[in-house]
Write a protein that holds these residues in place. Sequence first.
Motif, PDB file in Angstrom:
ATOM      1  N   LEU A 121      -4.838  -4.548  -8.859  1.00 46.71           N
ATOM      2  CA  LEU A 121      -3.712  -3.736  -8.356  1.00 46.71           C
ATOM      3  C   LEU A 121      -3.533  -3.895  -6.858  1.00 46.71           C
ATOM      4  CD1 LEU A 121      -4.034  -0.481 -10.422  1.00 46.71           C
ATOM      5  CD2 LEU A 121      -2.412  -2.307 -10.651  1.00 46.71           C
ATOM      6  N   ASN A 135      -6.136   7.826  -9.155  1.00 44.21           N
ATOM      7  CA  ASN A 135      -6.850   6.651  -8.659  1.00 44.21           C
ATOM      8  C   ASN A 135      -8.359   6.823  -8.731  1.00 44.21           C
ATOM      9  OD1 ASN A 135      -4.907   4.616  -7.652  1.00 44.21           O
ATOM     10  ND2 ASN A 135      -4.151   6.374  -6.523  1.00 44.21           N
ATOM     11  N   THR A 164       0.816  -1.220   0.000  1.00 42.61           N
ATOM     12  CA  THR A 164       0.000   0.000   0.000  1.00 42.61           C
ATOM     13  C   THR A 164       0.846   1.265   0.000  1.00 42.61           C
ATOM     14  OG1 THR A 164      -0.135   0.036   2.397  1.00 42.61           O
ATOM     15  CG2 THR A 164      -1.862  -1.140   1.247  1.00 42.61           C
ATOM     16  N   LEU A 206       2.984   2.169  -2.196  1.00 38.14           N
ATOM     17  CA  LEU A 206       3.231   2.670  -3.546  1.00 38.14           C
ATOM     18  C   LEU A 206       1.883   2.930  -4.209  1.00 38.14           C
ATOM     19  CD1 LEU A 206       6.059   0.228  -4.691  1.00 38.14           C
ATOM     20  CD2 LEU A 206       6.314   2.594  -4.002  1.00 38.14           C
ATOM     21  N   ASN A 207       1.832   4.018  -4.981  1.00 39.40           N
ATOM     22  CA  ASN A 207       0.584   4.376  -5.660  1.00 39.40           C
ATOM     23  C   ASN A 207       0.378   3.457  -6.867  1.00 39.40           C
ATOM     24  OD1 ASN A 207      -1.535   5.625  -6.963  1.00 39.40           O
ATOM     25  ND2 ASN A 207      -0.783   7.682  -6.572  1.00 39.40           N
ATOM     26  N   PRO A 208      -0.745   2.694  -6.889  1.00 36.69           N
ATOM     27  CA  PRO A 208      -0.910   1.692  -7.949  1.00 36.69           C
ATOM     28  C   PRO A 208      -0.936   2.262  -9.361  1.00 36.69           C
ATOM     29  CG  PRO A 208      -2.922   1.936  -6.663  1.00 36.69           C
ATOM     30  CD  PRO A 208      -1.842   2.667  -5.926  1.00 36.69           C
ATOM     31  N   VAL A 209      -1.262   3.523  -9.526  1.00 35.88           N
ATOM     32  CA  VAL A 209      -1.363   4.053 -10.891  1.00 35.88           C
ATOM     33  C   VAL A 209      -0.137   4.872 -11.303  1.00 35.88           C
ATOM     34  CG1 VAL A 209      -3.880   4.028 -10.927  1.00 35.88           C
ATOM     35  CG2 VAL A 209      -2.682   6.059 -10.145  1.00 35.88           C
ATOM     36  N   LYS A 210       0.902   4.875 -10.454  1.00 33.14           N
ATOM     37  CA  LYS A 210       2.113   5.623 -10.823  1.00 33.14           C
ATOM     38  C   LYS A 210       3.247   4.656 -11.122  1.00 33.14           C
ATOM     39  CE  LYS A 210       3.604   8.883  -8.070  1.00 33.14           C
ATOM     40  NZ  LYS A 210       3.668   9.771  -6.901  1.00 33.14           N
ATOM     41  N   HIS A 247       2.319  -3.088  -9.330  1.00 35.08           N
ATOM     42  CA  HIS A 247       1.801  -4.459  -9.270  1.00 35.08           C
ATOM     43  C   HIS A 247       2.650  -5.436 -10.076  1.00 35.08           C
ATOM     44  CE1 HIS A 247      -0.151  -3.313 -13.100  1.00 35.08           C
ATOM     45  NE2 HIS A 247      -0.063  -4.589 -13.371  1.00 35.08           N
ATOM     46  N   ARG A 291      -4.459   4.819   2.529  1.00 35.76           N
ATOM     47  CA  ARG A 291      -3.351   3.959   2.131  1.00 35.76           C
ATOM     48  C   ARG A 291      -2.031   4.648   2.478  1.00 35.76           C
ATOM     49  NH1 ARG A 291      -4.045   0.389  -2.648  1.00 35.76           N
ATOM     50  NH2 ARG A 291      -6.210  -0.246  -2.616  1.00 35.76           N
ATOM     51  N   GLU A 292      -1.019   3.799   2.627  1.00 31.61           N
ATOM     52  CA  GLU A 292       0.250   4.368   3.082  1.00 31.61           C
ATOM     53  C   GLU A 292       0.932   5.240   2.037  1.00 31.61           C
ATOM     54  OE1 GLU A 292       2.452   1.165   4.833  1.00 31.61           O
ATOM     55  OE2 GLU A 292       2.121   1.961   6.824  1.00 31.61           O
ATOM     56  N   PHE A 293       0.590   5.045   0.743  1.00 37.79           N
ATOM     57  CA  PHE A 293       1.325   5.856  -0.230  1.00 37.79           C
ATOM     58  C   PHE A 293       1.002   7.339  -0.085  1.00 37.79           C
ATOM     59  CE2 PHE A 293      -2.362   4.480  -2.833  1.00 37.79           C
ATOM     60  CZ  PHE A 293      -2.810   5.697  -3.315  1.00 37.79           C
TER      61      PHE A 293
END
Lengths: 345, 344
Positions: free
Chosen positions: B344, B256, A114, A116-120, A166, B232-234
């Motif tokens: 994801l 997001n 969590t 890291l930003n999933p869309v970056k 991911h 979320r932690e990011f």
Amino acid sequence: MGLPERETVTSAPVPLLQATDVATVFRTPRGAMRAVDGVSLSLARGETLGIVGESGSGKSVLGRTLMGLITDGPETSVTGSVLLGGNDVHALTPAGRRTLWGTEVAMVFQDPMTSLNPVKKIGRHLSESVRLHLGLSRAESRDRAVDLLCQVGIPEPARRAGQYPHELSGGMRQRVVIAMALACGPRLLIADEPTTALDVTVQKQILDLLQSLGEELRMATILISHDLGTIAGRTDRVAVMYAGRLVEHARTAEVFDNPRHPYSRALIASIPHLDLSPHTLLPAIEGRPPNLLNPPAGCRFAPRCVVATDLCTTQSPALTGRAGDDTGGAVACHHPLGAAKEATV
Amino acid sequence: MSEIAPRTRTALAPPVVVATALAVAGLVLLVFGATTPVLIAPAKAAIALLGIGLFLNGASRVGKALAGPGFDVLFWASAAWLVLLALAIVFVDWLPLGEDRDVAATVTEPVFGIPTFTGTHPLGTNGSGLDLLARSLYGARSSLLISLTAVVVGTIVGGLIGIVAGYFRKAVDRVVGMATNSLLAVPPLILLIALATVLEPRLRNVALSLSLLTIPGMVRLSRATTVAYANREFVTAARAMGAKRSRIMARELLPNVLLPIMSLAVVMISVLIVAEASLSFLGLGIQPPEPTWGNMIAEGEGDVFEAHPHIVLVPGAFLFLTVFAFNIVGEKARQRWDSRSVKL
């Protein structure tokens, strides 16, 4: 409180981090929760400190308070002072704190899934803060991102920089999180349970990486963990936390070989060893940690302590060094174990 | 054709040939059913529907054989319809169509002309001799322009408000929540009618009042998504690296929130097309003689529909096909983007 060890353990004249009597209290609807209650610490440049304690002992809150991520506000109260490189973190304006974050102090978070930003893309995670703090150009920041990935031991860094979180494994992601923290060359790195979410085999790699980076970059490190095994042999000093307070604070070897607080001894005794015969019962600590909304008077460990006396339930012990101990260890106990041993001998 | 195919050696596998034959047969039936004047209306409709069914079935088989089993004929047909409609809207001014709004120019044209799918009035004419195809296309232009503008405005405004409310929480969230709840408490049609009585029925005004309908839904979705991601932690990590709040919202949260918002937006387009048509039908939208699907359908009021059903059926078919296509495309988009966010 805790003053004696500072002069002896700390070699540098001005410590990088000096926290004095830090207390973090959350105002919840059910009352004030004293998550951190009067903790004093200091850390020299390049030194490593381990903070151990069980879940809910306030380790993470302490880490975030030291960094200034948790500040005095309508729902929390932070007292005491945290001096970081001469600046009082909690007296700064929010903008002033932001300039410290990343360049002076950085944090590695627990869960790489969590954090890291999933869309970056991986590269953008790294290049953004570099551009923000160091003012590099787009191309320079891209090169810096690849260098950083290389530094934390990620193979094919140029290709990885173009991938999304991911597409990476947990260990690789935690390496990226570490690279993010290193991006702007901080002098203090706070690693908040950096290996809890990882496989055991990967845990060792990440801890080794943190250790070697700390030595290489002469970066002070605070390693927060509930696992004594991750701290052993990797830190200069260990601070044992219980219910928001420091109960013992000494050189790592000293804590492991000769624990003085009954809680430290019980924690170390509950580590399983390979040479134990099968079906041996592990010595566990009886009872549960106290409710921080309404902590017991006196020593907070007293209700679970095997050597507790009436004194322990009424009067809170201060963190003091032992007479004749020149290693700088300190313990907050009315009946420290070493002293008891000496008395009986 | 399909009987010969298995015997002769062709480059394509037999199933593809059968499927192509099905599709072609379907198209032939459709054209035959639609253009043969001797048939009575129910027979025409039956033949045309059978043709459409055969065509879709054949096209689905061809697609599956060529593009793999994941081929979704309805999606591609919907997308094709939307592309066709979009092209027609863009180039409608240059197409050789009949008169669409000037009644004085059509005194010599036949009135209530039946759709022949050929000739000068392929979809027939209305009571004033105006060409229905031209009117439907111009109507599509105002319908789509209005609903797209409304969705874009609603998505941007609602999305931003939702992100701000979801990130700051506390007082901001309470105020925004109160505002969206009160907006949702007003029945949409009544709100539109009330606005229409105050505002001049022009394209911009209709679009803006329709965008009011999309804002509460958008705010709720983007707020909920933001709340889920803000913990979320990011986000903490970005803060710990010295990012400002505005930067966190724009760089960490917005990307997001964008995916779920966009898929709701596609579905919203079809809802707003229907809402716009309802307004026009009630005479509260774009005013005649300027055509919209709603006011074209309204021309069938009284006995006109019984005598000349195509007056209502032609714009109705446009409306139905477009809304249907947007729903199919929107559903596909939602599936695709949702599954990705799960992964994801």
